[in-house]
Write an enzyme that holds these catalytic residues in place. Structure first.
Site, PDB file in Angstrom:
ATOM      1  N   HIS A  79      16.109   7.140   4.132  1.00 55.67           N
ATOM      2  CA  HIS A  79      15.525   7.619   2.888  1.00 55.67           C
ATOM      3  C   HIS A  79      13.998   7.619   2.952  1.00 55.67           C
ATOM      4  O   HIS A  79      13.387   6.883   3.738  1.00 55.67           O
ATOM      5  CB  HIS A  79      16.016   6.760   1.722  1.00 55.67           C
ATOM      6  CG  HIS A  79      17.458   7.014   1.379  1.00 55.67           C
ATOM      7  ND1 HIS A  79      18.023   6.650   0.178  1.00 55.67           N
ATOM      8  CD2 HIS A  79      18.447   7.632   2.085  1.00 55.67           C
ATOM      9  CE1 HIS A  79      19.297   7.021   0.158  1.00 55.67           C
ATOM     10  NE2 HIS A  79      19.583   7.607   1.311  1.00 55.67           N
ATOM     11  N   CYS A  85      17.131   4.932  -4.825  1.00 55.24           N
ATOM     12  CA  CYS A  85      18.510   4.432  -4.861  1.00 55.24           C
ATOM     13  C   CYS A  85      18.487   2.896  -4.780  1.00 55.24           C
ATOM     14  O   CYS A  85      17.434   2.283  -4.566  1.00 55.24           O
ATOM     15  CB  CYS A  85      19.327   5.023  -3.716  1.00 55.24           C
ATOM     16  SG  CYS A  85      18.914   4.314  -2.117  1.00 55.24           S
ATOM     17  N   GLU A 135      11.741   6.438   1.019  1.00 60.80           N
ATOM     18  CA  GLU A 135      11.049   5.179   0.714  1.00 60.80           C
ATOM     19  C   GLU A 135      11.068   4.254   1.929  1.00 60.80           C
ATOM     20  O   GLU A 135      10.063   3.605   2.255  1.00 60.80           O
ATOM     21  CB  GLU A 135      11.732   4.479  -0.472  1.00 60.80           C
ATOM     22  CG  GLU A 135      11.766   5.302  -1.757  1.00 60.80           C
ATOM     23  CD  GLU A 135      12.989   6.198  -1.896  1.00 60.80           C
ATOM     24  OE1 GLU A 135      13.501   6.699  -0.870  1.00 60.80           O
ATOM     25  OE2 GLU A 135      13.423   6.402  -3.041  1.00 60.80           O
ATOM     26  N   CYS A 185      17.085   1.536  -1.392  1.00 53.28           N
ATOM     27  CA  CYS A 185      15.617   1.639  -1.321  1.00 53.28           C
ATOM     28  C   CYS A 185      14.970   0.641  -2.275  1.00 53.28           C
ATOM     29  O   CYS A 185      13.912   0.072  -1.964  1.00 53.28           O
ATOM     30  CB  CYS A 185      15.157   3.055  -1.645  1.00 53.28           C
ATOM     31  SG  CYS A 185      15.588   4.217  -0.348  1.00 53.28           S
TER      32      CYS A 185
HETATM   33  O1  LIG Z   1      16.000   7.157  -3.152  1.00 54.81           O
HETATM   34  C1  LIG Z   1      16.374   8.135  -2.477  1.00 54.81           C
HETATM   35  N1  LIG Z   1      15.658   8.509  -1.380  1.00 54.81           N
HETATM   36  C2  LIG Z   1      16.080   9.500  -0.540  1.00 54.81           C
HETATM   37  O2  LIG Z   1      15.413   9.801   0.453  1.00 54.81           O
HETATM   38  N2  LIG Z   1      17.270  10.131  -0.841  1.00 54.81           N
HETATM   39  C3  LIG Z   1      17.744  11.180   0.058  1.00 54.81           C
HETATM   40  C4  LIG Z   1      19.022  10.847   0.786  1.00 54.81           C
HETATM   41  C5  LIG Z   1      19.618  12.205   0.986  1.00 54.81           C
HETATM   42  O3  LIG Z   1      19.070  12.794   2.183  1.00 54.81           O
HETATM   43  C6  LIG Z   1      19.166  12.982  -0.235  1.00 54.81           C
HETATM   44  C7  LIG Z   1      20.164  13.023  -1.360  1.00 54.81           C
HETATM   45  O4  LIG Z   1      21.130  13.956  -1.029  1.00 54.81           O
HETATM   46  P1  LIG Z   1      22.100  14.612  -2.109  1.00 54.81           P
HETATM   47  O5  LIG Z   1      21.255  14.992  -3.325  1.00 54.81           O
HETATM   48  O6  LIG Z   1      22.657  15.817  -1.408  1.00 54.81           O
HETATM   49  O7  LIG Z   1      23.129  13.585  -2.457  1.00 54.81           O
HETATM   50  O8  LIG Z   1      18.023  12.323  -0.721  1.00 54.81           O
HETATM   51  C8  LIG Z   1      17.977   9.821  -1.941  1.00 54.81           C
HETATM   52  C9  LIG Z   1      17.543   8.859  -2.796  1.00 54.81           C
HETATM   53  C10 LIG Z   1      18.225   8.498  -4.058  1.00 54.81           C
HETATM   54  O9  LIG Z   1      19.370   9.157  -4.244  1.00 54.81           O
HETATM   55 ZN   LIG Z   2      17.248   5.384  -1.147  1.00 54.96          ZN
END
Ligand SMILES: O=c1[nH]c(=O)n([C@H]2C[C@H](O)[C@@H](COP(=O)(O)O)O2)cc1CO
Ligand SMILES: [Zn+2]
Length: 172
Positions: free
Chosen positions: A72, A98, A74, A101
């Protein structure tokens, strides 16, 4: 441009580098001196070549979903830090963090979270994030942009590259 607009714009620009076809996320960590000390976006782990891991969201193959692999924004911003640590820093994120993170944000000593989108606010992962941030007394607030978009105009800096000769200097 105010600080929040600038740093959120950096996070959003970082998100543009994400290879995730569905949701591109960017994060920008700023220290108390208003210096950027980390930038990240969601991507597969270092050393895993493009295409070697799936971007699917729902696959019948239990190992076929991106969620098992993607790092992710973060996490990447914190791991990419240019300072010894990120204690007392602010993290600007284009999407509310999330729960995983959030754990990393809390443990790293980041002191507040500024986010743009909260599109997964109904999900338990986001609810768990808010629960932990509230307990840890780490404030989070939405960034409300003054305008829908800001423009990066290369032509303003180098008009000659776009067929517009620079203006003549004023005559004496
Ligand atoms: O805090 C976050 N940071 C982050 O980088 N992500 C990324 C993970 C995935 O590659 C994408 C979310 O994918 P999707 O919306 O298709 O479920 O975003 C997702 C979150 C929270 O959902
Ligand atoms: Zn995350």
């Amino acid at each position: 441009m105010d600080n929040d607009t600038y740093f959120m714009a950096v996070a959003v620009l970082a998100a543009k580098w994400s290879p995730d076809p569905n949701t591109k996320v960017g994060a920008c960590i700023v220290n108390p001196d208003k210096k950027i000390v980390g930038i990240g976006y969601n991507r597969m782990p270092n050393g895993c070549p493009n295409g070697s891991l799936p971007w699917a969201r729902e696959s019948e193959d239990p190992l076929g979903n991106k969620y098992l692999y993607v790092c992710h924004a973060e996490l990447n911003a914190i791991m990419n830090k240019t300072s010894a640590d990120v204690k007392g820093c602010t993290i600007y994120v284009s999407l509310f963090p999330c729960n995983e993170c959030t754990k990393i944000i809390i443990q790293s000593g980041i002191k507040d979270v500024i986010y743009l989108s909260d599109k997964y606010k109904g999900e338990n992962t986001t609810k768990a994030s808010k629960k932990m941030l509230d307990l840890a007394e780490i404030p989070y607030r939405v960034f409300l942009p003054a305008s829908k978009e800001i423009v990066i105009d290369f032509g303003e800096i180098a008009p000659g590259l776009f067929g517009n000769p620079p203006a003549d200097p004023p005559a004496d």
